[in-house]
Write an enzyme that holds these catalytic residues in place. Sequence first.
Site, PDB file in Angstrom:
ATOM      1  CE  LYS A 171      -2.195   2.388   3.324  1.00  0.00           C
ATOM      2  NZ  LYS A 171      -2.114   4.018   2.769  1.00  0.00           N
ATOM      3  CD  GLU A 246      12.767   5.063   8.332  1.00  0.00           C
ATOM      4  OE1 GLU A 246      12.910   5.907   9.289  1.00  0.00           O
ATOM      5  OE2 GLU A 246      12.554   5.365   7.149  1.00  0.00           O
ATOM      6  CB  CYS A 280      12.746   9.700   7.981  1.00  0.00           C
ATOM      7  SG  CYS A 280      13.655   8.812   7.002  1.00  0.00           S
ATOM      8  CD  GLU A 381       9.446  12.656  11.986  1.00  0.00           C
ATOM      9  OE1 GLU A 381      10.357  12.297  11.577  1.00  0.00           O
ATOM     10  OE2 GLU A 381       8.493  12.054  12.518  1.00  0.00           O
TER      11      GLU A 381
END
Length: 477
Positions: A171, A246, A280, A381
């Site tokens: 996906k 991750e 990231c 973040e």
Amino acid sequence: MEIYNYINGQLQKAIDGQTILVTNPATGDEYCMAPNSNAKDVDAAVVAAKNAFAEWSRKSINERSQILNRISELIEENLDKLAEAESRDNGKPLALAKAVDIPRAAANFQFFAHAITQFSTSSHNDEVALNYTLRQPLGVVTCISPWNLPLYLFSWKIAPALAAGNTVVAKPSEVTPMTAYLLSEICIEAGLPAGVLNIVHGFGLQTGEKMVSHPEVKAISFTGSTRVGREIAKVAAPMFKKISLEMGGKNPNIIFDDCDYEDMLSTTIRSSFANQGQICLCGSRILVQETIYEKFIKDFTAKVAKLKVGDPFDSKTNVGAIVSKPHYEKILSYIKLAKDEGGTILTGGKSVFPKGHEKGLFIRPTIITDLPQTCRTNQEEIFGPVVTVDTFKTEEEALEKANCTEYGLSATLWTSNLKRAHRFSRDLHAGIVWVNTWLLRDLRTPFGGVKNSGVGREGGFEALQFFTEPKNICIKY
């Protein structure tokens, strides 16, 4: 335009006919419809993958390698088409998609097409018996990738899974589905057998959750937020599925005064704002030794203020659009939070409305100072074109500040002192450390983070080990 699921070798609408409108973030225009799939579509994809597994897993390594190489070649042949789709879907500069995203997607398939031919097993011999270990594919696996590097990260997961002999139900992000759909067309042209790869479009809470919880799925490779990764782990653990997660990062960029200053400065601009800071691995917390802090702030701010924000298809654009309205609003909320926490905005911090793209989602690259490392702006973040800059006096202080978050994905270190480079790299809490460079990737090396940044490793033989199960066989002489 309408795009389709890729199930059992066929392009098809969602079974219930539901769709998702996909928006170009640079213009605000809705330009295509993607399937809004549900459990029925996922079940169909898993059945197709399960039925295809026996034949695919028994194909010779050379046969699998040839097909993956052909997919790589077709990605290269369609570079312009794929890059334009990626830029339109994601908002990133077209030049970046052409130079990085699409070539890397081709490289991922090519790399694992060759890596599987070198993936060896082990044997152990003594006077009593011979032990040898097979590494066998798992079966049906799920790969879920994010919106920031759509085809780049999608292929990074799918290629090793297929190379190892698994069949895949994958996906892409519902925000950026276009290049995954184009990959479906490429796989058909490349002759990938039906059911080996199935691409199902839809929302994470509906489509993704069903993939993760499906009893026939043996492993999950996910890249995305720590919050979603935590939920996946909760589902996968009781079902004893293998997981590779991750997740987020709040990466430090540590700059000592003995660095190659000009190289550091140009690289730091890239590591701060490439892909609108939506990588990231971007260095969102810049830590500068106080002896060069004032010079760095002056030079860095001046160069960042000159970056061109605007039309992703303009070759002069440095910073494109933010990927979606919710994410755009999230980034702006963090800029406001930074001000509330006492931060000083040196440049940026505002929305931009480029001529001809007034409805687009643009934010000027933002530099913030005067914030402690303990504040939310430095701990959470943001994942946008926002960096903070702080100082340090000693190596010990730099290390303490670098390691002070719950994340540990990557770090960048700038120094000409070889002893310091080794010592400091060893002590950083990060899965990846770049010394005097950034995002210089060798696909043979392990990739992943520590702490809340991830579980497991991708890349090279690490990925092939994840997508296989070891079986030891003992034969007595």
